[in-house]
Design a protein around this motif. Sequence first.
Motif, PDB file in Angstrom:
ATOM      1  N   ARG A 279      -6.187   3.340  14.644  1.00 38.31           N
ATOM      2  CA  ARG A 279      -7.300   2.454  15.250  1.00 38.31           C
ATOM      3  C   ARG A 279      -8.015   1.705  14.189  1.00 38.31           C
ATOM      4  NH1 ARG A 279     -10.857   7.353  18.361  1.00 38.31           N
ATOM      5  NH2 ARG A 279      -9.584   7.654  19.911  1.00 38.31           N
ATOM      6  N   GLY A 280      -7.199   1.385  13.050  1.00 39.62           N
ATOM      7  CA  GLY A 280      -7.373   0.239  12.293  1.00 39.62           C
ATOM      8  C   GLY A 280      -8.164   0.387  10.904  1.00 39.62           C
ATOM      9  N   MET A 281      -8.544   1.955  10.721  1.00 41.90           N
ATOM     10  CA  MET A 281      -9.400   1.894   9.633  1.00 41.90           C
ATOM     11  C   MET A 281      -8.875   1.905   8.334  1.00 41.90           C
ATOM     12  SD  MET A 281     -12.679   2.449  10.255  1.00 41.90           S
ATOM     13  CE  MET A 281     -13.143   3.410   8.821  1.00 41.90           C
ATOM     14  N   ILE A 282      -7.429   2.106   8.170  1.00 39.70           N
ATOM     15  CA  ILE A 282      -6.611   1.956   6.876  1.00 39.70           C
ATOM     16  C   ILE A 282      -6.748   0.514   6.863  1.00 39.70           C
ATOM     17  CG2 ILE A 282      -4.698   2.448   5.934  1.00 39.70           C
ATOM     18  CD1 ILE A 282      -6.130   4.977   6.838  1.00 39.70           C
TER      19      ILE A 282
ATOM     20  N   GLU B 238      -8.175  -3.193   1.293  1.00 39.35           N
ATOM     21  CA  GLU B 238      -8.437  -3.745  -0.167  1.00 39.35           C
ATOM     22  C   GLU B 238      -8.744  -2.595  -1.230  1.00 39.35           C
ATOM     23  OE1 GLU B 238     -11.408  -7.133  -2.335  1.00 39.35           O
ATOM     24  OE2 GLU B 238     -11.340  -6.887  -0.255  1.00 39.35           O
ATOM     25  N   PRO B 239      -9.842  -1.944  -0.941  1.00 37.64           N
ATOM     26  CA  PRO B 239     -10.082  -1.168  -1.722  1.00 37.64           C
ATOM     27  C   PRO B 239      -9.002   0.098  -1.815  1.00 37.64           C
ATOM     28  CG  PRO B 239     -11.529  -0.671  -0.001  1.00 37.64           C
ATOM     29  CD  PRO B 239     -10.725  -2.017   0.301  1.00 37.64           C
ATOM     30  N   ILE B 240      -8.190   0.287  -1.056  1.00 42.40           N
ATOM     31  CA  ILE B 240      -7.083   1.273  -0.986  1.00 42.40           C
ATOM     32  C   ILE B 240      -5.956   0.552  -2.133  1.00 42.40           C
ATOM     33  CG2 ILE B 240      -5.075   2.238  -0.047  1.00 42.40           C
ATOM     34  CD1 ILE B 240      -6.809   2.708   2.275  1.00 42.40           C
ATOM     35  N   GLU B 241      -5.507  -0.714  -1.877  1.00 38.66           N
ATOM     36  CA  GLU B 241      -4.592  -1.402  -2.901  1.00 38.66           C
ATOM     37  C   GLU B 241      -4.997  -1.499  -4.058  1.00 38.66           C
ATOM     38  OE1 GLU B 241      -3.596  -4.829  -0.446  1.00 38.66           O
ATOM     39  OE2 GLU B 241      -1.924  -3.553   0.819  1.00 38.66           O
TER      40      GLU B 241
ATOM     41  N   MET C  55       0.938  -1.259  -0.220  1.00 40.49           N
ATOM     42  CA  MET C  55       0.202   0.012  -0.113  1.00 40.49           C
ATOM     43  C   MET C  55       0.875   1.269  -0.068  1.00 40.49           C
ATOM     44  SD  MET C  55      -2.673   1.572   2.985  1.00 40.49           S
ATOM     45  CE  MET C  55      -3.396   0.073   3.058  1.00 40.49           C
ATOM     46  N   ASN C  56       0.494   2.248  -0.845  1.00 44.79           N
ATOM     47  CA  ASN C  56       1.219   3.552  -0.875  1.00 44.79           C
ATOM     48  C   ASN C  56       0.856   4.154   0.181  1.00 44.79           C
ATOM     49  OD1 ASN C  56       2.796   5.550  -2.090  1.00 44.79           O
ATOM     50  ND2 ASN C  56       0.768   6.756  -1.940  1.00 44.79           N
ATOM     51  N   ARG C  57       1.890   4.700   1.094  1.00 46.47           N
ATOM     52  CA  ARG C  57       1.664   5.634   2.311  1.00 46.47           C
ATOM     53  C   ARG C  57       2.675   6.534   2.049  1.00 46.47           C
ATOM     54  NH1 ARG C  57       3.967   6.484   7.237  1.00 46.47           N
ATOM     55  NH2 ARG C  57       2.341   6.946   9.100  1.00 46.47           N
ATOM     56  N   GLU C  58       2.248   7.830   2.389  1.00 47.78           N
ATOM     57  CA  GLU C  58       3.028   9.097   2.187  1.00 47.78           C
ATOM     58  C   GLU C  58       2.646  10.019   3.378  1.00 47.78           C
ATOM     59  OE1 GLU C  58       2.746  11.129  -1.454  1.00 47.78           O
ATOM     60  OE2 GLU C  58       2.395   9.342  -2.654  1.00 47.78           O
ATOM     61  N   TYR C  59       3.733  10.555   4.111  1.00 45.29           N
ATOM     62  CA  TYR C  59       3.787  11.529   5.011  1.00 45.29           C
ATOM     63  C   TYR C  59       4.204  12.914   4.641  1.00 45.29           C
ATOM     64  CZ  TYR C  59       5.088  14.155   9.093  1.00 45.29           C
ATOM     65  OH  TYR C  59       5.292  15.412  10.168  1.00 45.29           O
TER      66      TYR C  59
ATOM     67  N   PHE D  38      -3.108   7.602   1.954  1.00 42.39           N
ATOM     68  CA  PHE D  38      -2.941   6.172   1.905  1.00 42.39           C
ATOM     69  C   PHE D  38      -3.621   5.834   0.408  1.00 42.39           C
ATOM     70  CE2 PHE D  38      -2.925   6.843   6.362  1.00 42.39           C
ATOM     71  CZ  PHE D  38      -1.975   6.077   6.976  1.00 42.39           C
ATOM     72  N   GLY D  39      -2.795   5.205  -0.508  1.00 42.64           N
ATOM     73  CA  GLY D  39      -3.423   4.713  -1.670  1.00 42.64           C
ATOM     74  C   GLY D  39      -2.805   5.420  -2.747  1.00 42.64           C
ATOM     75  N   HIS D  40      -3.090   5.038  -3.955  1.00 41.91           N
ATOM     76  CA  HIS D  40      -2.259   5.858  -5.170  1.00 41.91           C
ATOM     77  C   HIS D  40      -3.231   6.284  -6.200  1.00 41.91           C
ATOM     78  CE1 HIS D  40      -3.267   1.597  -6.075  1.00 41.91           C
ATOM     79  NE2 HIS D  40      -3.172   1.793  -7.534  1.00 41.91           N
ATOM     80  N   ALA D  41      -4.602   5.722  -6.109  1.00 42.85           N
ATOM     81  CA  ALA D  41      -5.715   6.338  -7.071  1.00 42.85           C
ATOM     82  C   ALA D  41      -7.031   5.883  -6.708  1.00 42.85           C
ATOM     83  CB  ALA D  41      -5.358   5.486  -8.317  1.00 42.85           C
ATOM     84  N   GLY D  42      -8.026   6.276  -7.411  1.00 39.66           N
ATOM     85  CA  GLY D  42      -9.435   6.110  -6.942  1.00 39.66           C
ATOM     86  C   GLY D  42     -10.072   7.210  -6.343  1.00 39.66           C
TER      87      GLY D  42
END
Length: 241
Positions: free
Chosen positions: A45-48, A53-56, A1-5, A22-26
């Motif tokens: 808190r676990g939401m990511i 699945e939809p993020i990746e 998964m793409n993660r950027e700070y 979080f994510g690269h598209a969509g």
Amino acid sequence: MNREYHRWYSPSLNRHMDLLIFGHAGARALVFPTSMGKFYEWEDRGMINALREPIEKGWLQLYCVDSVDTESWYCWWAHPGGRAYRHHQYFEYLHNEVLPLMNQKNSNPYLITAGMSFGAFHAMSFGLKYPHRVDRILAIAGLYDIRRFTGGYSDDYVYFNNPMQFIAGENDPGRLAALQHQRSSSRWATPIRSSSTRAICPGCSGAKASVMGCGNGTVGVTTGRTGTAWFPCICLAMLKR
């Protein structure tokens, strides 16, 4: 998964601000933390993980922003007018700095605002304030009349940042048409007793997480007073466009 700070000095707020992507598209989602929360709250808190699945797969990209609640509405020692103005500056930061970053990173035109608790207020208020920019609002268990924070005080900065006021007074045809285009989901929780602080949702790839984890289409939020309150699953709601 793409993660950027990302971190930069905001001219709108005259301070440094942080965010996580979080994510690269969509579809792009502008994600607000809960009351006085931080930009890493959804990750912690676990939401990511619940939305992995939809993020990746490139269906969804989250922009998790920081809050300035302790400098605005929750800065109780300050005058309500000053607190409302600080909130106005926060929305200027989002509109003039964060949204351009989102446009630069992702050409998908669909924009969601999302949040729970006081994050729901931000999601609803920002989405309704900029209906030409926001396509969907996901606001769960939020407060949408900010006047309870002002002790009865009101000025233009309170009025135009309070959905219960500025929507009631809206009469611009263009804005009304844009508001009709939006899809808004606003839900309240019904607290139930539960000793569990975790839940598993098959609909979210069996993700397991505390506080904001999912369970059969609901989200369990543990509180010290009521046990676990259950909300409609924000993970599933984000994917229903």
